[in-house]
Design an enzyme around this catalytic site. Sequence first.
Site, short mmCIF file in Angstrom:
data_model
loop_
_atom_site.label_atom_id
_atom_site.label_comp_id
_atom_site.label_asym_id
_atom_site.label_seq_id
_atom_site.Cartn_x
_atom_site.Cartn_y
_atom_site.Cartn_z
N HIS A 87 -24.01 -45.09 -63.53
CA HIS A 87 -24.10 -43.78 -62.89
C HIS A 87 -24.38 -43.97 -61.41
O HIS A 87 -25.26 -44.73 -61.04
CB HIS A 87 -25.23 -42.94 -63.51
CG HIS A 87 -25.39 -41.62 -62.83
ND1 HIS A 87 -24.57 -40.56 -63.10
CD2 HIS A 87 -26.23 -41.21 -61.85
CE1 HIS A 87 -24.91 -39.53 -62.32
NE2 HIS A 87 -25.92 -39.90 -61.56
N ASP A 105 -29.90 -28.31 -68.17
CA ASP A 105 -29.68 -28.79 -66.80
C ASP A 105 -28.82 -27.81 -66.01
O ASP A 105 -29.04 -27.60 -64.82
CB ASP A 105 -29.04 -30.18 -66.80
CG ASP A 105 -28.92 -30.74 -65.39
OD1 ASP A 105 -29.97 -30.90 -64.73
OD2 ASP A 105 -27.80 -30.97 -64.92
N ARG A 148 -32.38 -24.32 -59.14
CA ARG A 148 -32.92 -25.21 -58.09
C ARG A 148 -32.12 -25.06 -56.80
O ARG A 148 -32.68 -25.07 -55.70
CB ARG A 148 -32.87 -26.67 -58.58
CG ARG A 148 -33.92 -26.97 -59.63
CD ARG A 148 -33.67 -28.32 -60.30
NE ARG A 148 -33.67 -29.41 -59.36
CZ ARG A 148 -33.03 -30.57 -59.56
NH1 ARG A 148 -32.35 -30.78 -60.68
NH2 ARG A 148 -33.07 -31.52 -58.66
N SER A 203 -32.92 -34.74 -64.51
CA SER A 203 -31.58 -34.14 -64.57
C SER A 203 -30.53 -35.23 -64.81
O SER A 203 -29.69 -35.13 -65.72
CB SER A 203 -31.32 -33.41 -63.25
OG SER A 203 -29.96 -33.14 -63.07
N LYS A 210 -28.66 -36.30 -68.85
CA LYS A 210 -27.21 -36.29 -69.07
C LYS A 210 -26.71 -37.67 -69.49
O LYS A 210 -25.89 -37.80 -70.39
CB LYS A 210 -26.49 -35.82 -67.80
CG LYS A 210 -26.65 -34.32 -67.58
CD LYS A 210 -26.04 -33.84 -66.29
CE LYS A 210 -26.88 -34.18 -65.10
NZ LYS A 210 -26.57 -33.56 -63.85
N1 URA Z 1 -27.54 -35.24 -59.58
C1 URA Z 1 -27.89 -34.62 -60.73
O1 URA Z 1 -27.20 -34.73 -61.74
N2 URA Z 1 -29.03 -33.89 -60.75
C2 URA Z 1 -29.82 -33.76 -59.66
O2 URA Z 1 -30.84 -33.10 -59.75
C3 URA Z 1 -29.43 -34.40 -58.47
C4 URA Z 1 -28.28 -35.15 -58.47
#
Ligand code: URA
Length: 434
Positions: free
Chosen positions: A82, A161, A168, A183, A187
């Site tokens: 990632h 999320d 946010r 977050s 995922k």
């Molecule tokens: N990428 C994400 O998936 N979440 C965040 O909060 C910031 C960057």
Amino acid sequence: MNIVDIITKKRDHQELNKQEINYWITGVIEETIPEYQTSALLMAIVLNGMNEEEIGNLTESMMHSGDVVDLSGIEGIKVDKHSTGGVGDKTSIVLGPLVAAAGGKVAKMSGRGLGHTGGTLDKLESIEGFNPYLNQNEFIDVVNKVGCAIIGQSENLVKADKILYSLRDVTGTVDSIALIASSIMSKKLASGSDAIVLDVKIGEGAFMKDIESGRKLAKTMIAIGKHLNRDVRAVLSNMNQPLGRAIGNSLEVIEAIETLQNRGPKEFEELCINSAAIMLTQGKQVNNYEEGRELALETLRSGKAFDKLVDFVEAQGGNSEQIKNTKLLPMAKNSLSLKSNKTGWISDIDALELGKLSMHLGGGRVKASDSINHGVGLVLGVHVGSKVNRGHDLVTIYYDEDVLPKQRIQEAYACFTFSDEPVEVQPVILEMID
Ligand code: URA
């Protein structure tokens, strides 16, 4: 339990327990807790932080707020990568085939681009017929057969999320290590892989502007991995200039192909070899990082990684003729090379502004519903440290309008800073953490 008590506790710097965090996240997805109370709690978390235990519990709760992908139908250890998002980041298109050709299993879920950062799915869709919407069984079949597959994230992955992120975004609560780490990791963990390499980008073109905050984010995400029994390691990499030379969908696919054909930019190749070495260690194809580097390099140099890209594109319905002959990929109607009007050394290239420029040319989305022009973008003729004379190509702009607006040309020129002295060049890999 009630949400006002939970907000008050966090406001007063107290630790939230697992039940309280679960109560909140359940209330978010069932819409029994209104957005104003969630926003208040998010702000309390931004201001007062969370400890490792709380962040682990928040991640676990978010991870289970939607589908959790079961990859047990794939034999072996599933490894994933990632990146926290950069400009010109086409790493996944190289890493999937490279790791698969060396014996690893990569079952990757990727996103689309928004704002100045591109998305792997958009880039891959430059290839005619490429299908990122495989169902679960097809996805598992392709990984078992080819070694890698890349699909879009399921709509139901980590429902919490989506709600939290959109709040946010409009409440000034994006910048929090606890919220960013939970977050991202919720995922990744819901996507089902056993081991994950995190490429935390540092610099002007990235979320994390300095190495200390990048290190803190990386360590927080590694701790979440431990909490949930996954092998998570991190690389801190330099995003003070775009990664490689190309920015834009089709242009980045071409650069990924060239890299798999051993003709890519050196620092981009280094980032790919480094991440592949870690993934091959995690997948137990090798015993340690050094052996991983050797195997990754050998796989790249032999051409096996490029052949794997062809197999992977074909397995997902894409036209592999475009991979073998990149002139068949989408390309903008016009191009313009901007020449340097100065002599000196390049001391800075503004990745963020170049990413925005590519977006404004049509290569990215200003809002999520925008469509993408796969053929437009930019290719750099210099990198930080380059010695430049008058007339040297700084960047080539690929565009579809009949006339490129002057403003775009000025914006592009403004991305390059010159020095009268030679410039010290930072390495692409700043640090590795495990
Ligand atoms: N990428 C994400 O998936 N979440 C965040 O909060 C910031 C960057």
